[in-house]
Enzyme design. Sequence first.
Site, PDB file in Angstrom:
ATOM      1  N   ASN A  10       0.865  -1.174   0.000  1.00 11.00           N
ATOM      2  CA  ASN A  10       0.000   0.000   0.000  1.00 11.00           C
ATOM      3  C   ASN A  10       0.905   1.227   0.000  1.00 11.00           C
ATOM      4  O   ASN A  10       1.492   1.564   1.020  1.00 11.00           O
ATOM      5  CB  ASN A  10      -0.911  -0.027   1.234  1.00 11.00           C
ATOM      6  CG  ASN A  10      -1.770   1.222   1.342  1.00 11.00           C
ATOM      7  OD1 ASN A  10      -1.793   2.055   0.436  1.00 11.00           O
ATOM      8  ND2 ASN A  10      -2.487   1.350   2.449  1.00 11.00           N
ATOM      9  N   TRP A  11       1.002   1.838  -1.165  1.00 10.75           N
ATOM     10  CA  TRP A  11       1.939   2.963  -1.305  1.00 10.75           C
ATOM     11  C   TRP A  11       1.408   4.253  -0.687  1.00 10.75           C
ATOM     12  O   TRP A  11       2.122   5.256  -0.628  1.00 10.75           O
ATOM     13  CB  TRP A  11       2.275   3.196  -2.790  1.00 10.75           C
ATOM     14  CG  TRP A  11       3.033   2.081  -3.448  1.00 10.75           C
ATOM     15  CD1 TRP A  11       3.393   0.878  -2.874  1.00 10.75           C
ATOM     16  CD2 TRP A  11       3.526   2.041  -4.781  1.00 10.75           C
ATOM     17  NE1 TRP A  11       4.070   0.105  -3.792  1.00 10.75           N
ATOM     18  CE2 TRP A  11       4.168   0.800  -4.968  1.00 10.75           C
ATOM     19  CE3 TRP A  11       3.483   2.944  -5.858  1.00 10.75           C
ATOM     20  CZ2 TRP A  11       4.770   0.434  -6.190  1.00 10.75           C
ATOM     21  CZ3 TRP A  11       4.071   2.581  -7.069  1.00 10.75           C
ATOM     22  CH2 TRP A  11       4.717   1.337  -7.220  1.00 10.75           C
ATOM     23  N   LYS A  12       0.139   4.250  -0.297  1.00 12.74           N
ATOM     24  CA  LYS A  12      -0.477   5.431   0.329  1.00 12.74           C
ATOM     25  C   LYS A  12      -0.248   6.684  -0.540  1.00 12.74           C
ATOM     26  O   LYS A  12      -0.186   6.575  -1.759  1.00 12.74           O
ATOM     27  CB  LYS A  12       0.031   5.588   1.765  1.00 12.74           C
ATOM     28  CG  LYS A  12      -0.154   4.289   2.571  1.00 12.74           C
ATOM     29  CD  LYS A  12       0.071   4.431   4.047  1.00 12.74           C
ATOM     30  CE  LYS A  12      -0.176   3.086   4.725  1.00 12.74           C
ATOM     31  NZ  LYS A  12      -0.031   3.141   6.182  1.00 12.74           N
ATOM     32  N   HIS A  96      -9.517   1.103   5.266  1.00 14.18           N
ATOM     33  CA  HIS A  96      -8.227   1.332   5.921  1.00 14.18           C
ATOM     34  C   HIS A  96      -8.422   2.321   7.071  1.00 14.18           C
ATOM     35  O   HIS A  96      -9.240   3.231   6.980  1.00 14.18           O
ATOM     36  CB  HIS A  96      -7.213   1.860   4.905  1.00 14.18           C
ATOM     37  CG  HIS A  96      -5.809   1.822   5.421  1.00 14.18           C
ATOM     38  ND1 HIS A  96      -5.326   2.789   6.267  1.00 14.18           N
ATOM     39  CD2 HIS A  96      -4.810   0.927   5.232  1.00 14.18           C
ATOM     40  CE1 HIS A  96      -4.072   2.478   6.573  1.00 14.18           C
ATOM     41  NE2 HIS A  96      -3.738   1.358   5.965  1.00 14.18           N
ATOM     42  N   GLU A  98      -6.736   4.775   7.957  1.00  8.53           N
ATOM     43  CA  GLU A  98      -6.452   6.180   7.663  1.00  8.53           C
ATOM     44  C   GLU A  98      -7.714   6.890   7.158  1.00  8.53           C
ATOM     45  O   GLU A  98      -8.117   7.894   7.747  1.00  8.53           O
ATOM     46  CB  GLU A  98      -5.226   6.284   6.747  1.00  8.53           C
ATOM     47  CG  GLU A  98      -3.961   5.968   7.556  1.00  8.53           C
ATOM     48  CD  GLU A  98      -2.793   5.404   6.778  1.00  8.53           C
ATOM     49  OE1 GLU A  98      -2.777   5.484   5.548  1.00  8.53           O
ATOM     50  OE2 GLU A  98      -1.872   4.860   7.433  1.00  8.53           O
ATOM     51  N   GLU A 183      -5.330  -4.991  10.616  1.00  9.77           N
ATOM     52  CA  GLU A 183      -4.362  -3.910  10.794  1.00  9.77           C
ATOM     53  C   GLU A 183      -4.605  -3.212  12.130  1.00  9.77           C
ATOM     54  O   GLU A 183      -5.427  -2.276  12.199  1.00  9.77           O
ATOM     55  CB  GLU A 183      -4.479  -2.900   9.648  1.00  9.77           C
ATOM     56  CG  GLU A 183      -4.097  -3.462   8.301  1.00  9.77           C
ATOM     57  CD  GLU A 183      -3.412  -2.426   7.409  1.00  9.77           C
ATOM     58  OE1 GLU A 183      -2.481  -2.802   6.697  1.00  9.77           O
ATOM     59  OE2 GLU A 183      -3.785  -1.233   7.447  1.00  9.77           O
ATOM     60  N   GLY A 189       2.596   2.194  10.763  1.00 16.54           N
ATOM     61  CA  GLY A 189       3.541   3.297  10.597  1.00 16.54           C
ATOM     62  C   GLY A 189       4.306   3.647  11.863  1.00 16.54           C
ATOM     63  O   GLY A 189       4.966   4.676  11.932  1.00 16.54           O
ATOM     64  N   SER A 229       3.525  -2.277  10.303  1.00 20.00           N
ATOM     65  CA  SER A 229       4.976  -2.383  10.516  1.00 20.00           C
ATOM     66  C   SER A 229       5.536  -3.750  10.149  1.00 20.00           C
ATOM     67  O   SER A 229       6.471  -4.240  10.786  1.00 20.00           O
ATOM     68  CB  SER A 229       5.342  -2.003  11.958  1.00 20.00           C
ATOM     69  OG  SER A 229       4.960  -0.668  12.224  1.00 20.00           O
ATOM     70  N   GLY A 251       5.063   1.229   4.686  1.00 15.88           N
ATOM     71  CA  GLY A 251       6.414   1.787   4.536  1.00 15.88           C
ATOM     72  C   GLY A 251       7.387   0.901   3.783  1.00 15.88           C
ATOM     73  O   GLY A 251       8.093   1.368   2.875  1.00 15.88           O
TER      74      GLY A 251
HETATM   75  P1  13P Z   1       3.101   0.271   7.661  1.00 16.02           P
HETATM   76  O1  13P Z   1       3.601  -1.025   7.042  1.00 16.02           O
HETATM   77  O2  13P Z   1       3.827   1.466   7.197  1.00 16.02           O
HETATM   78  O3  13P Z   1       2.985   0.147   9.143  1.00 16.02           O
HETATM   79  O4  13P Z   1       1.594   0.466   7.106  1.00 16.02           O
HETATM   80  C1  13P Z   1       0.709  -0.582   7.184  1.00 16.02           C
HETATM   81  C2  13P Z   1      -0.494  -0.214   6.436  1.00 16.02           C
HETATM   82  O5  13P Z   1      -1.226   0.678   6.812  1.00 16.02           O
HETATM   83  C3  13P Z   1      -0.774  -0.937   5.195  1.00 16.02           C
HETATM   84  O6  13P Z   1      -2.039  -0.648   4.707  1.00 16.02           O
END
Ligand code: 13P
Length: 267
Positions: A10-12, A96, A98, A183, A189, A229, A251
């Site tokens: 997930n490149w966000k 998600h 976020e 998640e 993150g 993570s 990440g």
């Molecule tokens: P990280 O791997 O950066 O913790 O993010 C996880 C995530 O939100 C994947 O959708």
Amino acid sequence: MSRKKIIAGNWKMNKTVPEALELVKALKPLVAGVTDVEIVITPSFTALYPVGIEIAGSNIELASQGIFWKASGAYTSQISAAQLLDVGVKYVIIGHSEPRGRFGVAEEGANDEFYKYFGESDHTVNLKTLFALKSGLLPIVCVGETLAERKAGETDTIVRDQIVKALNKVEPSSSSQIVFAYEPVWAIGTGEVCDAVEADRVCGVIRDQIGIQLGSAAAKAIRIQYGGSMKPDNAAELLAKENIDGGLIGGASLKAQDFAAIVNAAS
Ligand code: 13P
């Protein structure tokens, strides 16, 4: 039943088009020989089309970070299933934390923060899940508790409730098309990964809840990823667990070497 592992990056909100192409060009040869793991990347909307062209014919598949639950029309800022299918998208991330707005920084007032960012709710997660399935896109539905909820001992209740609502009106026959991602919000993150035994336990709770709602065949077939993570140095332990069928990686998916190492850990 053996479930094919699925590793999704997930490149966000990262990477311009040239940067996205650079990343995928670096990734392709690093995972070229992998056939026993489904490999998925989720660029920003602006990069879906060029990245889709770049991965055509390879073993990498395309996902979207969003979808709207109407076919087309006056929905400024949104993206439709047809637009995603048009550029070769197969999976779509839904729910998600976020867009749900359940950030770690809001632990004290998790409920106040729930709608703060993009207004994603259990109801819109359900609408998007149903619409994605109807359109031929495969939902990756994210669930997970905040730190405050975990500390209050509410993890299982929260996760079960999110699944009940996400699966409202979903037919058992289409359910094997869904992937779930556990998640835990506090692990996203932060560098603080969920312990593998505990991550496996919660993924088992998710599987149990899927079984209650859709039956045991669906519970056995549906793949459940862990996300939060996940890195090259902890991926193998997580991915070896019975109920963890893959990873949703933030990440570490932004570096070709790291993402490829996680793919190889799943292989
Ligand atoms: P990280 O791997 O950066 O913790 O993010 C996880 C995530 O939100 C994947 O959708």
